[in-house]
Structures are given as C-alpha cells and as structure tokens.
Design a protein around this motif. Structure first.
Motif, mmCIF file in Angstrom:
data_model
loop_
_atom_site.group_PDB
_atom_site.id
_atom_site.type_symbol
_atom_site.label_atom_id
_atom_site.label_comp_id
_atom_site.label_asym_id
_atom_site.label_seq_id
_atom_site.Cartn_x
_atom_site.Cartn_y
_atom_site.Cartn_z
ATOM 1 N N GLN A 126 -1.453 73.793 25.070
ATOM 2 C CA GLN A 126 -2.387 74.669 25.382
ATOM 3 C C GLN A 126 -2.674 74.821 26.825
ATOM 4 O O GLN A 126 -2.828 75.631 27.368
ATOM 5 N N THR A 127 -2.831 73.379 27.443
ATOM 6 C CA THR A 127 -2.909 73.205 28.921
ATOM 7 C C THR A 127 -1.756 74.037 29.692
ATOM 8 O O THR A 127 -1.823 74.600 30.775
ATOM 9 N N GLU A 128 -0.371 73.651 29.179
ATOM 10 C CA GLU A 128 0.678 74.443 29.925
ATOM 11 C C GLU A 128 0.463 75.985 29.817
ATOM 12 O O GLU A 128 0.777 76.580 30.907
ATOM 13 N N ARG A 129 0.084 76.433 28.767
ATOM 14 C CA ARG A 129 -0.184 77.966 28.658
ATOM 15 C C ARG A 129 -1.273 78.292 29.563
ATOM 16 O O ARG A 129 -1.213 79.278 30.372
ATOM 17 N N GLU A 130 -2.287 77.434 29.756
ATOM 18 C CA GLU A 130 -3.630 78.142 30.627
ATOM 19 C C GLU A 130 -2.876 77.774 32.233
ATOM 20 O O GLU A 130 -3.121 79.026 32.629
ATOM 21 N N LEU A 131 -2.235 76.854 32.506
ATOM 22 C CA LEU A 131 -1.754 76.730 33.831
ATOM 23 C C LEU A 131 -0.748 77.813 34.116
ATOM 24 O O LEU A 131 -0.921 78.640 35.097
ATOM 25 N N ARG A 132 0.046 78.493 33.186
ATOM 26 C CA ARG A 132 1.167 79.063 33.264
ATOM 27 C C ARG A 132 0.254 80.700 33.526
ATOM 28 O O ARG A 132 0.677 81.678 34.256
ATOM 29 N N SER A 133 -0.722 80.963 32.911
ATOM 30 C CA SER A 133 -1.470 82.020 32.821
ATOM 31 C C SER A 133 -2.291 82.273 34.061
ATOM 32 O O SER A 133 -2.618 83.261 34.595
#
Length: 141
Positions: A126-133
C-alpha cells in the motif's frame, strides 16, 4: 522511516529549563503515531494500548522545527505496532525515540478489540502504491 509531519516548538511547549517539555513531546508522539496508524489501518476507531521504551537524546529549543518519522514494526490481528523518531528538522539530530507503540482497533459498538484485516506485507505494498502515485520515485526509462 518516513518523515510525515512537522511542528514548531513554541514558548508554551517549553519546560523550566527552556527546552521542549518531555510531556509535550510524548503528547505529540501519541497523536502523530495515532494518525499514522489510522491511515495505515484505514479506520479511526483505534486506541493506544502501549508505549514501550522512550529515549530522550537531545533537547529541542524554542523556534526549532521538529519532524516525526514513523515506521510500522509489526501487524497483529487487531493491532499495529509502530516506532516514532522525533528529530530536529535543520540538524537531523535525534530528539526522542519512542519504540513499540501499540494501537488496537476497536469495534465501535462493543468497544472490544476487532480484526482490521491488514498484514505487514499488504501495508508495505500500500505504501509503495502511495509513493508511486505521488511521483516520489524517479521515472523508469
């Protein structure tokens, strides 16, 4: 560890020695850690169950900007355990480290512990997705 929030040390935050009052630092740690846990578990029905070792390393003075680094240590069935590092924004010097902060999700009706359905692996993804977004990673070419 992600540094997610900052505060300005004001005169009302000081102790008799003119530095940040430990109790105020603990109040901020509990609040910042709770916000982090609420965002991680996507529920605001959490309570602080435990705060483990707290180590004060250096003072913060009036006018200093302090920042809060937060990291998930572990995830249980109804709980999340986080670490909070408070440091001086300008010098990066550690002010305080609070380890082993445990929050428990409660059922809003019964006020008893309730499963949150999250895993450590899922939160990392979830954190990875947030950082990518947020475009915080360099683009892959």
């Amino acid at each position: 560890m992600r540094f997610l929030s900052r505060r300005l040390v004001m005169p009302s935050d000081l102790n008799y020695a003119g530095s940040l009052f430990g109790g105020r630092a603990l109040e901020w740690i509990d609040e910042e850690s709770a916000i982090y846990a609420i965002c991680q578990l996507e529920t605001n029905c959490l309570v602080t169950k435990h705060i483990g070792a707290i180590s004060f390393e250096s003072p913060a003075m009036q006018g200093d900007i302090v920042e809060f680094g937060l990291e998930t240590q572990s995830v249980g069935r109804t709980s999340i355990t986080v670490t909070c590092l408070v440091r001086n924004k300008a010098t990066k010097k550690t002010i305080c480290l609070a380890d082993d902060i445990v929050f428990v999700k409660l059922d809003p009706e019964t006020r008893e512990p309730a499963p949150h359905g999250k895993t450590l692996e899922g939160l990392k993804a979830q954190t990875e997705r947030e950082l990518r977004s947020l475009n915080l990673y360099p683009s892959e070419s």
